[in-house]
Design a protein around this motif. Structure first.
Motif, PDB file in Angstrom:
ATOM      1  N   UNK A 101      21.990  30.172  32.746  1.00 57.80           N
ATOM      2  CA  UNK A 101      22.504  29.971  31.398  1.00 57.80           C
ATOM      3  C   UNK A 101      22.847  31.319  30.764  1.00 57.80           C
ATOM      4  N   UNK A 102      23.804  31.278  29.841  1.00 54.00           N
ATOM      5  CA  UNK A 102      24.183  32.491  29.092  1.00 54.00           C
ATOM      6  C   UNK A 102      24.693  32.042  27.728  1.00 54.00           C
ATOM      7  N   UNK A 103      24.425  32.856  26.725  1.00 56.32           N
ATOM      8  CA  UNK A 103      24.958  32.548  25.394  1.00 56.32           C
ATOM      9  C   UNK A 103      24.956  33.829  24.570  1.00 56.32           C
ATOM     10  N   UNK A 104      25.840  33.887  23.602  1.00 53.48           N
ATOM     11  CA  UNK A 104      25.863  35.075  22.750  1.00 53.48           C
ATOM     12  C   UNK A 104      24.793  34.976  21.667  1.00 53.48           C
ATOM     13  N   UNK A 105      24.331  33.732  21.400  1.00 57.28           N
ATOM     14  CA  UNK A 105      23.280  33.554  20.399  1.00 57.28           C
ATOM     15  C   UNK A 105      22.015  33.021  21.039  1.00 57.28           C
ATOM     16  N   UNK A 106      21.070  32.629  20.221  1.00 56.81           N
ATOM     17  CA  UNK A 106      19.846  32.031  20.767  1.00 56.81           C
ATOM     18  C   UNK A 106      20.167  30.606  21.232  1.00 56.81           C
ATOM     19  N   UNK A 107      19.323  30.088  22.100  1.00 58.17           N
ATOM     20  CA  UNK A 107      19.584  28.725  22.600  1.00 58.17           C
ATOM     21  C   UNK A 107      18.347  27.835  22.467  1.00 58.17           C
ATOM     22  N   UNK A 108      18.624  26.561  22.309  1.00 54.74           N
ATOM     23  CA  UNK A 108      17.588  25.531  22.392  1.00 54.74           C
ATOM     24  C   UNK A 108      18.240  24.345  23.103  1.00 54.74           C
ATOM     25  N   UNK A 146      21.911  36.798  26.575  1.00 57.10           N
ATOM     26  CA  UNK A 146      23.260  37.377  26.543  1.00 57.10           C
ATOM     27  C   UNK A 146      23.734  37.743  27.959  1.00 57.10           C
ATOM     28  N   UNK A 147      22.794  37.973  28.869  1.00 56.96           N
ATOM     29  CA  UNK A 147      23.136  38.094  30.293  1.00 56.96           C
ATOM     30  C   UNK A 147      22.745  36.786  30.964  1.00 56.96           C
ATOM     31  N   UNK A 148      23.413  36.471  32.061  1.00 60.78           N
ATOM     32  CA  UNK A 148      23.061  35.253  32.795  1.00 60.78           C
ATOM     33  C   UNK A 148      21.559  35.266  33.108  1.00 60.78           C
ATOM     34  N   UNK A 149      20.899  34.171  32.807  1.00 59.88           N
ATOM     35  CA  UNK A 149      19.451  34.095  32.974  1.00 59.88           C
ATOM     36  C   UNK A 149      19.102  32.819  33.741  1.00 59.88           C
ATOM     37  N   UNK A 150      18.199  32.971  34.697  1.00 58.67           N
ATOM     38  CA  UNK A 150      17.750  31.788  35.454  1.00 58.67           C
ATOM     39  C   UNK A 150      16.596  31.140  34.706  1.00 58.67           C
ATOM     40  N   UNK A 151      16.682  29.831  34.482  1.00 54.78           N
ATOM     41  CA  UNK A 151      15.605  29.095  33.812  1.00 54.78           C
ATOM     42  C   UNK A 151      15.126  27.970  34.728  1.00 54.78           C
TER      43      UNK A 151
END
Ligand code: AHR
Length: 670
Positions: free
Chosen positions: A161-168, A193-198
């Motif tokens: 996942x990636x986003x410029x803001x916070x995510x929920x 803000x960088x691709x992150x593995x969740x």
């Protein structure tokens, strides 16, 4: 008009089927006294190769993706629509309308070999004048015709996942319309803000065989998703395979696995053929590919490594079929085939090389530092008649024998009726035909030359109207053929039915051995026949002579020693391919003076109608029926039902009488 035509044909079929079964009954009664002798000589025999009966797995009918590979998400990297954008993201769909979100694809993924990512722009919000609907908006994936989610089981969901803001983001397993939430968890992060593995673990609170995975949000913003995976934690030996389906394979004790195809290996065009290098390493980095013969996309989570792992887990020898620079429609010239040869050599190093070798180190990094026991390869599939086959084959043959002299090489050219014009350890023999023809092929290898390469009957089946989607008729013909292979196992060293699996939602080929959907599975009669032969590999073939003029009967006898109890058993198999009941007088000669036959069972595969099939609603309609054989002796009379396969299993021992496995009415376990 069409309706009446259809109805009339149905009526006619019913009439003839009825007539046939009536005929079958009266013929059976009329000939109840037909007596045939079977003389088995137990004093000497010949060893059957350890390798004789195995399986052929092809990625066809969604056998792998949406089948034995337990990944629940279809098109997990959004690549199935192609590497260019905009791309079709099917079967992903959108939750919400255009006023609440827009979904598109771009090439912003962090994975170089699969750049497409999904961009979800949430337009609605938790406040203001465009409030998101309850439950949020987002995307869902129905898997392969519905995910089977089971209460109490845990599923691991991985998302990039990636986003410029916070995510929920809510990650949920739900019913197909989203109304029933089976499990849910939230991914909350203030900086992706960088691709992150969740990763989340979801434990299901309910069961639904037609579930979906959904990713939803209720706050305005842009979120990118890529490589979304959902797998049950509980897989076969923890290696990612769907347990119940693999247990069906375990049950027939395959001695080898030929993989990954078939036509799947060739491709309609070379550019779409399976390429092993694209199928290894971390699953997220695999590009996936569109198999243009069976016309579907695979994410290639089930790749070369996984096939080798499955072979090891099943205790079966891997047989790797690789592309030889030839597809259905295009061919690489022999003068330019060397990159393909190198690809095969690299594949062997991947499987067998030291863990610090170039390719072996990738295998080691995948969790298998020890080499896999790969000793057989097939150069292409069904390509013998292709213009460049011989030229290409020789390039592969020479290079492989130079680098790995112990590897056995299988040619696509049939050597059963004439000698091959090129060196090979085995030749491939494929046969798809009618029931009567396959049954008559019980003698196919009787007169084949005993010198030269051995035969590998790597694909056989009854097809067409005799087979439907898996009939008793087809299975009995196959049983007759297999008895012929057993008897000719001095020249036929390996045999496998084809195809092995079909997802009932994508029948590309009929019939198949094992039918499944998201939550159910069953064996066709052809599957059950294979179980009758599971003790044959490595057994001793005895001389078994039928004294009859009938060409509808074939029989064989083996002795085999159980690795479980160390006892030696005598197994006699007889196919009655006729519509008459037969009284069989069995005589077992050549047993030692004090030897006894005891504790014996009789297992029969038959049904009231020759065209009977199994189904999800009646999975054991045609399945082996085992009972105790009370009159087991050196001389005994057995009644053979019309159209049946019978196995007599006798414990041979030299002193006291013992009864093996007495759960007599076990159906269908044999
Ligand atoms: O088993 C189905 C197909 O039949 C295989 O892909 C091919 O080898 C054969 O023609």
């Amino acid at each position: 008009m069409g309706f009446w035509k259809a109805s009339c044909s149905v009526l006619l079929v019913c009439f003839f089927v009825g007539l046939c079964s009536m005929y079958q009954c009266s013929a059976a009664e009329a000939d109840a006294n037909q007596t045939v002798n079977l003389i088995v000589n137990a004093s000497s025999g010949r060893p059957i190769p350890e390798t004789l009966f195995g399986i052929f797995f092809e990625e066809i009918n969604h056998a792998g993706a949406g089948g034995i590979w337990a990944e629940l998400v279809s098109n997990r990297g959004f690549e199935a629509g192609g590497q260019n954008t905009p791309s079709n993201i099917a079967p992903w769909s959108v939750i919400g309308d255009q006023s609440s979100l827009t979904v598109s694809t771009d090439r912003s993924s962090c994975f170089d070999r699969n750049k497409v990512a999904l961009r979800m722009h949430v337009l609605c919000d938790s406040e203001g004048n465009n409030i998101c609907p309850a439950g949020g908006v987002g995307i869902y994936n129905p898997g392969f015709w519905g995910m089977n989610i089971e209460q109490g089981k845990t599923y691991k969901v991985v998302i990039y996942v990636r986003s410029l803001g916070s995510i929920n983001v809510s990650v949920s397993l739900t019913s197909s319309d989203g109304s029933q939430i089976l499990a849910t968890a939230n991914i909350v992060d203030s900086d992706v803000s960088n691709w992150t593995k969740k990763e989340v673990l979801l434990e299901a609170k309910g069961t639904n065989p037609n579930s979906r995975l959904q990713l939803t949000a209720s706050r305005k913003g842009v979120i990118w998703f890529d490589q979304v995976s959902a797998m049950p934690l509980d897989t076969y030996k923890g290696h990612g395979f769907q347990k119940e389906l693999i247990e069906m394979l375990e049950d027939i004790k395959p001695q080898f696995i030929r993989f990954p195809g078939g036509c799947f290996v060739e491709g309609e065009w070379l550019r779409n053929a399976f390429r092993w290098k694209e199928s290894i390493g971390p699953w997220e980095e695999r590009p996936g590919h569109f198999g243009d013969v069976w016309m579907y996309w695979t994410d290639d989570g089930l790749g070369y490594f996984e096939f080798l792992q499955l072979s090891e887990d099943l205790g079966a020898r891997p047989i790797w079929v690789f592309n030889n620079g030839i597809s259905h429609r295009d061919e690489v010239d022999t003068t330019t085939v060397s990159p393909f040869v190198q690809e095969a050599i690299d594949g062997l190093e991947f499987a067998r090389g030291a863990s610090d070798s170039k390719w072996g180190s990738i295998r080691a990094a995948m969790g298998h530092p020890e080499p896999f026991d790969l000793k057989y390869v097939a150069v292409g599939n069904e390509d013998c008649r292709k213009k460049n086959y011989r030229g290409n084959y020789l390039e592969f043959y020479n290079a492989i024998k130079r680098a790995y002299p112990d590897i056995k090489i299988i040619s696509n050219c049939d050597g059963s009726s004439h000698s091959l014009d090129h060196p090979a350890d085995y030749y491939d023999f494929h046969i798809y035909t009618s029931a009567s023809h396959l049954f008559s092929m019980t003698h196919q290898f009787d007169h084949t030359s005993r010198s030269g390469p051995k035969a590998f009957v790597s694909e056989y089946a009854v097809t067409g109207k005799d087979a439907g989607t898996g009939s008793l008729l087809a299975a009995l013909a196959e049983a007759g053929f297999l008895i012929g292979l057993e008897k000719n196992s001095d020249i036929v060293e390996m045999a496998s039915y084809a195809p092995l699996f079909v997802n009932a939602n994508d029948r590309r080929w009929n019939p198949d051995a094992i039918v499944f959907n998201s939550s159910m599975h069953y064996g066709t009669p052809s599957y059950w026949v294979q179980k009758f032969f599971r003790e044959s590999s490595g057994a001793t073939l005895l001389d078994a002579k039928l004294q009859t003029n009938s060409s509808s009967l074939v029989a064989s006898a083996i002795t085999w020693t159980s690795s479980v109890d160390g006892e030696t058993y005598l197994k006699i198999k007889i196919v009655n391919f006729g519509n008459r009941q037969v009284s069989l007088k069995v005589s077992v000669d050549g047993l030692g003076l004090n030897s006894l036959l005891s504790g014996s069972t009789k297992t029969v595969l038959t049904s009231s109608n020759l065209m009977d099939e199994n189904s999800f609603t009646d999975p054991n309609k045609v399945a082996p029926d085992r009972s105790l054989l009370e009159n087991a002796d050196r001389d005994m009379n057995i009644m053979l039902s019309p159209y049946s396969l019978t196995s007599l299993d006798l414990l041979t021992e030299s002193n006291n009488i013992r009864m093996p496995q007495t759960n007599s009415s076990a159906r269908p376990s044999i």
